[in-house]
Design a protein around this motif. Sequence first.
Motif, mmCIF file in Angstrom:
data_model
loop_
_atom_site.group_PDB
_atom_site.id
_atom_site.type_symbol
_atom_site.label_atom_id
_atom_site.label_comp_id
_atom_site.label_asym_id
_atom_site.label_seq_id
_atom_site.Cartn_x
_atom_site.Cartn_y
_atom_site.Cartn_z
ATOM 1 N N ILE A 93 3.192 -5.280 9.139
ATOM 2 C CA ILE A 93 1.889 -4.710 8.776
ATOM 3 C C ILE A 93 2.075 -3.368 8.075
ATOM 4 O O ILE A 93 1.429 -3.079 7.061
ATOM 5 N N ASP A 94 2.953 -2.533 8.607
ATOM 6 C CA ASP A 94 3.198 -1.218 7.986
ATOM 7 C C ASP A 94 3.770 -1.383 6.576
ATOM 8 O O ASP A 94 3.409 -0.628 5.657
ATOM 9 N N ALA A 95 4.666 -2.368 6.397
ATOM 10 C CA ALA A 95 5.253 -2.602 5.075
ATOM 11 C C ALA A 95 4.192 -3.073 4.088
ATOM 12 O O ALA A 95 4.186 -2.656 2.919
ATOM 13 N N VAL A 96 3.279 -3.926 4.527
ATOM 14 C CA VAL A 96 2.199 -4.388 3.647
ATOM 15 C C VAL A 96 1.318 -3.210 3.234
ATOM 16 O O VAL A 96 0.918 -3.090 2.066
ATOM 17 N N ALA A 97 1.028 -2.316 4.180
ATOM 18 C CA ALA A 97 0.193 -1.153 3.860
ATOM 19 C C ALA A 97 0.881 -0.251 2.838
ATOM 20 O O ALA A 97 0.240 0.238 1.887
ATOM 21 N N ARG A 98 2.198 -0.012 3.010
ATOM 22 C CA ARG A 98 2.929 0.811 2.041
ATOM 23 C C ARG A 98 2.959 0.144 0.676
ATOM 24 O O ARG A 98 2.783 0.799 -0.363
ATOM 25 N N PHE A 99 3.183 -1.164 0.674
ATOM 26 C CA PHE A 99 3.246 -1.889 -0.586
ATOM 27 C C PHE A 99 1.887 -1.870 -1.274
ATOM 28 O O PHE A 99 1.807 -1.692 -2.502
ATOM 29 N N ASP A 100 0.831 -2.049 -0.511
ATOM 30 C CA ASP A 100 -0.508 -2.042 -1.094
ATOM 31 C C ASP A 100 -0.814 -0.690 -1.728
ATOM 32 O O ASP A 100 -1.378 -0.631 -2.830
ATOM 33 N N ALA A 101 -0.450 0.392 -1.051
ATOM 34 C CA ALA A 101 -0.683 1.728 -1.616
ATOM 35 C C ALA A 101 0.077 1.908 -2.927
ATOM 36 O O ALA A 101 -0.459 2.442 -3.908
ATOM 37 N N ALA A 102 1.339 1.435 -2.961
ATOM 38 C CA ALA A 102 2.124 1.540 -4.191
ATOM 39 C C ALA A 102 1.514 0.673 -5.289
ATOM 40 O O ALA A 102 1.436 1.087 -6.457
ATOM 41 N N GLY A 103 1.069 -0.520 -4.923
ATOM 42 C CA GLY A 103 0.456 -1.404 -5.907
ATOM 43 C C GLY A 103 -0.820 -0.825 -6.477
ATOM 44 O O GLY A 103 -1.080 -0.920 -7.687
#
Length: 270
Positions: free
Chosen positions: A247-257
Amino acid sequence: MTPNPRHLILNLLLGAGGQALSARTAVAACALFGLRENSVRVALARLAASGLVEPAGRGSYRLGPQAAGLAGDVAQWRGAAARLRDWSGGWIAVHTPPGASAGAAAPAATRRAARRTRERALGLLGLRELEPGLHLRPDNLAGGAAAVRDRLTRLEPDGDAAVFVARDLDPARERRARALWDGSALNRGYRATRQRLERWLARADRLPLADAARESFMLGHDAIRQLVFDPLLPAPLVDADARQGFIDAVARFDAAGQSIWNRFREETAP
């Protein structure tokens, strides 16, 4: 996967934080995936006709009134971890009488559509069928049965399922209930997706903007879909730490995206 113009446009608007999207940017974004300008403009017109988008000035669009449900789905995945509570061993039970969403006299196509709607709703809530018409999930979601009932009603407005808490299953049913999900497969999925996202983030700064935008959309779409349909099981049915890392990785990836796509919008703005 090549996204269709409608799907891509809606995702860009959902991630835009309320900002409008110009038709020029929509065309440029879809071109990244080989989609033609004419198909993009047709998609915009159809989205506007359905109320999912609305004009926001000359040649630009924003989310329309009919997109509220989509925005709610986005909010659901972003707040996944906050929706969990400790599990005391009880089960949320949903009883769905056969044909409840569409009577036996309804046309076959109507019955099939109702069945698909119900199956999607049950899947989004992490419910699995223990016995014909009886679906279960651990009672570890904030709000308990009332929250599940409320969301099920929103996902399946014409349904009439009974939602309640079940406890003290007999030993055989308890074993079967705990085996309804493949916890090992879920754990592998958490770790694999986290590694894939983190590897991409480590090299994202070296990618041309167009490649970064295209790849972040594709990877982000798959990761978010995995999270949206995750049953959010408690330990010991899954590795809760592995899920939180995912979940944390998805949140970081979403912010970068989002940052990448903001740059893309700026470069393609009229």
